[in-house]
Scaffold this motif. Structure first.
Motif, short mmCIF file in Angstrom:
data_model
loop_
_atom_site.label_atom_id
_atom_site.label_comp_id
_atom_site.label_asym_id
_atom_site.label_seq_id
_atom_site.Cartn_x
_atom_site.Cartn_y
_atom_site.Cartn_z
N SER A 1 -7.27 4.82 4.19
CA SER A 1 -7.81 3.64 4.88
C SER A 1 -8.03 3.94 6.35
O SER A 1 -9.08 3.63 6.92
CB SER A 1 -6.85 2.45 4.72
OG SER A 1 -6.71 2.07 3.38
N ALA B 1 0.84 -1.19 0.00
CA ALA B 1 0.00 0.00 0.00
C ALA B 1 0.88 1.24 0.00
O ALA B 1 1.96 1.27 0.60
CB ALA B 1 -0.93 0.01 1.20
N GLU C 1 -8.19 0.01 -1.82
CA GLU C 1 -7.49 -0.17 -3.08
C GLU C 1 -7.70 1.02 -4.01
O GLU C 1 -8.74 1.69 -3.94
CB GLU C 1 -7.96 -1.46 -3.76
CG GLU C 1 -7.63 -2.73 -2.99
CD GLU C 1 -6.13 -2.94 -2.82
OE1 GLU C 1 -5.38 -2.60 -3.76
OE2 GLU C 1 -5.72 -3.42 -1.74
N PRO C 2 -6.73 1.30 -4.89
CA PRO C 2 -6.92 2.38 -5.87
C PRO C 2 -8.20 2.18 -6.67
O PRO C 2 -8.51 1.07 -7.11
CB PRO C 2 -5.67 2.24 -6.77
CG PRO C 2 -4.63 1.66 -5.87
CD PRO C 2 -5.38 0.69 -4.98
N GLN D 1 -2.95 5.39 0.21
CA GLN D 1 -3.86 4.30 0.57
C GLN D 1 -3.95 4.14 2.09
O GLN D 1 -5.03 3.95 2.65
CB GLN D 1 -3.38 2.99 -0.05
CG GLN D 1 -3.62 2.87 -1.54
CD GLN D 1 -3.04 1.59 -2.10
OE1 GLN D 1 -1.95 1.59 -2.67
NE2 GLN D 1 -3.76 0.50 -1.93
N VAL E 1 -9.86 6.56 -4.03
CA VAL E 1 -8.47 6.30 -3.67
C VAL E 1 -7.61 6.34 -4.94
O VAL E 1 -7.89 5.62 -5.90
CB VAL E 1 -8.33 4.92 -2.98
CG1 VAL E 1 -6.87 4.67 -2.61
CG2 VAL E 1 -9.22 4.86 -1.74
#
Length: 415
Positions: free
Chosen positions: A10, A2, A20-21, A6, A156
């Motif tokens: 998160s 990550a 996740e992207p 991220q 993200v």
């Protein structure tokens, strides 16, 4: 695996794992900033939404910087409206006229900290990534929602690594590195991506230099621009940090793509109107006659920027109008104590009060039709510093050298 972005998103969204992207998250904002130019719109949207109280008055930061002091009755009325709202909402972090540019004051006052999610109603809020934070800009209606709930949704982003190596020449600064990258990737080369600047040349940069790099991230479309926090970050924040923080770093393999640059042979760069990615070496433009030089803004109004200008101008005299605006009261005081302001004034420069000045074309130093300005700011779009003016973006060293000659000039800076 990550990235910093991220991990921050998160944590802020309470994600059970790692976001996740491409994933949409709703995240808690650590600090929110709006200045005199955007607060009024955000406040009006806040009221139209039926909101009565901000979610946390200790986490709302309101600096006055865009038109300070007020240049007409309209600006004065709008600023009074913001002051009255801040009192009503019991917002203690209102930094009134003279404190400085929002993106300088926000870190100086200890709000920009590693690992935090920071949002500003100004596109250059990506500056806060210089401290290992996720800093990004939003519109006034988004800020109204943050005022109300303290939360906002984000997609993200993927993370691009920009790795910089080599030892730069004394005349080359972080501004030149940033323009090199923007010129290469293009104005849309990092759209809704997070940029992470890495490599030994970045680690060697001062905090001021890192702020310059991250400030310009949005000029290639980046959602955020980040320098991983290190001991230099810790030292700068010592005695400033408003709260405890936990730095985060990217895991190996978390970047979508890596771009490599060696700055050993880099010469000073200039962004030519009317695009920030229209970048050329200053040697190709040397000799172009100019009308004004502007040294300041959230990009290059910090102490080291004024220092390099003073070294070049010391004992000499400028050939064109030269306006210097320190980025904050703290910078101004340090420059006064160090004799920098005296040197600049003796060289013929005008000193403006801490703030944005002519950067947005609203106040002080606005250009006449067809006039050319070498500016240390971040944008050179049509009308940016006045209808019909032409803005060439450059480093403080290039700006100071150009002020002396009255034309675009190659700076000579000793180590």
């Amino acid at each position: 695996m990550a990235s910093i972005s991220q991990k921050i998103l998160s944590r802020a969204s309470g994600h059970p794992g790692i976001a996740e992207p491409g994933e949409i998250v709703e995240a808690d904002i650590d600090y929110a900033m709006s200045h005199d130019g955007t607060s009024v719109l955000a406040i009006r949207s806040f009221r139209e939404m039926g909101s009565e109280r901000v979610w946390d008055p200790e986490r709302v930061v309101v600096p006055f910087d865009h038109i300070v002091p007020a240049n007409n009755e309209t600006a004065a009325d709008l600023q009074r409206e913001v002051r009255e709202w801040a009192r009503e909402q019991r917002i203690s972090h209102l930094f009134d006229c003279g404190t400085g540019v929002c993106h300088q004051v926000f870190p100086e006052q200890g709000f920009a900290l590693p690992g935090l999610l920071l949002v500003g109603a100004d596109s250059h809020s990506c500056t806060y990534g210089a401290f290992g934070a996720f800093g990004t800009g939003v519109g006034a209606t988004d800020m109204a929602e943050i005022y109300s709930s303290g939360r906002l949704w984000f997609r993200v982003p993927q993370t691009l690594e920009v790795r910089v190596v080599g030892e730069a020449a004394p005349s080359v600064s972080a501004k030149d590195i940033a323009l090199l990258v923007i010129g290469d990737l293009g104005a849309d080369g990092a759209t809704y991506k997070a940029i992470e600047y890495t490599g030994p040349a970045i680690e060697d940069l001062s905090i001021s230099g890192r702020m310059t790099l991250c400030n310009l991230g949005v000029e290639m479309g980046a959602k955020a621009a980040i320098v991983p926090p290190d001991e230099r970050t810790e030292q700068w924040l010592r005695g400033r940090a408003r709260r405890p923080y936990i730095p985060v770093h990217s895991d190996p393999g978390s970047y979508q793509k890596t771009y490599d640059y060696d700055i050993t042979e880099l010469e000073p760069q200039v962004a030519v109107p009317f695009r920030v990615d229209n970048v050329r070496p200053v040697s190709e433009l040397a000799g172009l006659e100019i009308d004004q030089v502007f040294i300041g803004t959230c990009t290059n109004g910090r102490l080291e920027d004024l220092e390099v200008a003073a070294r070049i101008l010391k004992g000499k005299r400028v050939a064109v109008r030269t306006l210097v605006i320190p980025a904050s009261r703290e910078v101004l005081l340090d420059a006064l104590r160090g004799g920098i302001i005296q040197t600049l004034v003796e060289a013929g420069a005008m000193i403006g009060p801490p703030g944005c000045g002519p950067c947005l074309g609203a106040h002080m130093g606005v250009l006449a039709e067809g006039e050319i300005c070498v500016s240390t700011s971040n944008r050179n779009f049509p009308g940016r510093m006045g209808k019909g003016g032409l803005v060439y973006l450059a480093s403080p060293a290039t700006a100071a050298a150009s002020a002396l000659q009255g034309r675009l000039a190659i700076p000579e800076v000793g180590r």
